[in-house]
Each structure stands twice: as C-alpha cells, then as structure tokens.
Design a protein around this motif. Sequence first.
Motif, mmCIF file in Angstrom:
data_model
loop_
_atom_site.group_PDB
_atom_site.id
_atom_site.type_symbol
_atom_site.label_atom_id
_atom_site.label_comp_id
_atom_site.label_asym_id
_atom_site.label_seq_id
_atom_site.Cartn_x
_atom_site.Cartn_y
_atom_site.Cartn_z
ATOM 1 N N UNK A 118 0.856 -1.177 0.000
ATOM 2 C CA UNK A 118 0.000 0.000 0.000
ATOM 3 C C UNK A 118 0.896 1.232 0.000
ATOM 4 N N UNK A 119 0.711 2.083 -0.991
ATOM 5 C CA UNK A 119 1.514 3.303 -1.122
ATOM 6 C C UNK A 119 3.008 2.996 -1.076
ATOM 7 N N UNK A 120 3.393 1.879 -1.698
ATOM 8 C CA UNK A 120 4.799 1.516 -1.789
ATOM 9 C C UNK A 120 5.377 0.858 -0.554
ATOM 10 N N UNK A 121 4.554 0.637 0.484
ATOM 11 C CA UNK A 121 5.036 0.047 1.725
ATOM 12 C C UNK A 121 4.458 -1.350 1.914
ATOM 13 N N UNK A 122 5.304 -2.333 2.289
ATOM 14 C CA UNK A 122 4.787 -3.683 2.553
ATOM 15 C C UNK A 122 4.252 -3.794 3.978
ATOM 16 N N UNK A 123 3.170 -4.543 4.128
ATOM 17 C CA UNK A 123 2.589 -4.826 5.433
ATOM 18 C C UNK A 123 2.345 -6.326 5.502
ATOM 19 N N UNK A 177 -11.857 6.943 6.409
ATOM 20 C CA UNK A 177 -10.924 6.401 7.398
ATOM 21 C C UNK A 177 -9.582 6.045 6.758
ATOM 22 N N UNK A 178 -8.496 6.154 7.513
ATOM 23 C CA UNK A 178 -7.192 5.776 6.978
ATOM 24 C C UNK A 178 -7.021 4.257 6.992
ATOM 25 N N UNK A 179 -6.028 3.735 6.271
ATOM 26 C CA UNK A 179 -5.731 2.302 6.349
ATOM 27 C C UNK A 179 -5.324 1.919 7.768
ATOM 28 N N UNK A 180 -5.529 0.651 8.089
ATOM 29 C CA UNK A 180 -5.184 0.138 9.411
ATOM 30 C C UNK A 180 -4.633 -1.266 9.263
ATOM 31 N N UNK A 181 -3.535 -1.549 9.945
ATOM 32 C CA UNK A 181 -2.938 -2.876 9.988
ATOM 33 C C UNK A 181 -2.659 -3.215 11.452
ATOM 34 N N UNK A 182 -3.189 -4.344 11.922
ATOM 35 C CA UNK A 182 -2.986 -4.746 13.302
ATOM 36 C C UNK A 182 -3.160 -6.254 13.406
#
Length: 282
Positions: A105-110, A154-159
């Motif tokens: 997402x937006x060039x960043x891996x999660x 809402x912004x993206x969320x990773x948890x």
Amino acid sequence: MAARTYYAPPGGLPPQTELLTGRATFTTAYAVIPKGVLRDIVTSALPFWSDARVWIIARPLTGFAETFAQYIVELAPGGGSDQPEPDKDAEAALFVVNGRLTIMLAGQPHTLEPGGFAYLPPASGWTLRNNTEAGATFHWIRKAYEPVEGLPTPPPLFTNEAAIPPTPMPGTAGKWATTRFVDPADLRHDMHVTIVTLQPGAVIPFAETHVMEHGLYVLEGKAVYRLNQDWVEVEAGDFMWLRAFCPQACYAGGPGNFRYLLYKDVNRHPKLAAPFATKSQR
C-alpha cells in the motif's frame, strides 16, 4: 492465555458413501452455511488473481442481506493479485486465518500473519501476495463505502488480534467479550468487523433484534444459536448470514471458547429511496 486457533476450510470432496443430510439452511431471515459444504466444487476464480481459489459465502441479495460480500480466499505459494479490487468505491476488511500475506500500500509492505487484520479504504490501490512457500487463507469483506459530507474517509489500518485487549460486555465478568479493531465511536467507519468471544456457559441473554446485517464466521468452538424462531447448532468453520431484524441469541456450550468473526453495518442513516425506483422517480 490459551493459544488462538482459526478454522480454515480444507476443501476436498466427501466420499460417495457419505449421507446427503447436513445442516445447510436458507430462510427469509437467515442462512447457515456449514463447513461441510465449503468444498472444491463451490469455489470461484477471480479476474486478475493468480493461484487462488475463493469461497464466496455472502453477497448482496435483493430481499435478503444487501450491504456486503464476504469471501474466504485460499492462496497457493506465490499467489495473489496486483488488481484485487474491481470497484473503486469498495472498502475492504481482511482477516488472516492461516499462513502469511504481504499487502503493498503506497509503496510500503505490510505483513499479516494469523490473527492479522487490515482495513483498506476505497481507491487505496492495495495489492496482495503470498510470498511464502506455504499456503495462506484469509477472509475478505467488501462493502461500498458510504461517504458523509464533512467526515473524511478512514485511513488504512494494519494490526493483529493479539495486540488488542478484548472489551468485556457489562455484567459478564469477561465471559462475553469483543475484540474491536476500530474505535466504535469513530463515525468515519460505516462497518465494524470484530471478533466475539464467549467462554463456556456464557450467553447472549436476549434476542437481539436490530437493523444491522451480520456475517458471522465461527473461528473456534461450538454453540447453539437462536436465529428467528429456530435453535441452530454451529461449530468452527460454519458461517451465519443474517438479514436486518433477524432475532438472534446464543449459548456457548464449551468445552472451549466459542469465537466468531463478525461483520455489521453501522453509523449511517438508512437510505430512504425505494431500491426499485428509477432515477426519474428519485
């Protein structure tokens, strides 16, 4: 704390010697899709997804539940998609039950492992891949986001579930608790995806009757659910699909915890235009 487990469908096909009788039920108020019917022959392939098979367990259906779609996606090693979402207005909630996934997402891996959760707002341009040498399985809940003038998206969320203390329901001594991935007071969100846990002997002590639609996928354990006027036994791997105002209650029978992934639509006014009206009539 006991180790968490998350049921994932194994696929396959029953032997010819197995009885046809099962627990699958579809009524005007609810549906139960038991784990035994999530077989290879009811999977789908999706455009622009590779090395993936998909069980679509809920979809908008006129006269039934209309707000969301829910998939169980199984990815082979290397599988995934660079164009996963075809609808620019769709938001997504992902929950991993097996393996490891990488979302870009937006060039960043999660990276998400079992218990991992992601909220992805509409038009965010996310991609997903299983970069491991083992399979991975996740739930994908899709909903058309309902914007509100004056509220941002809402912004993206990773948890991960493990990072969030469950919130006990009042008067239950923690025997009935909810793991909330987003703040329920955050009105930017128009859906909640949570995990509900009931310890053995815990009960939802009244027939909830409300406007929210539900998708309930049983992650662990077993229970008896009251749906409309019926008592239904459910266990890990079963899915319940409830339309608005279907009365619902639950007894958790044990011997272990009963846990399910829950979807509901929230925080928005009901649409008043008749769904069958033409543009000239609205």
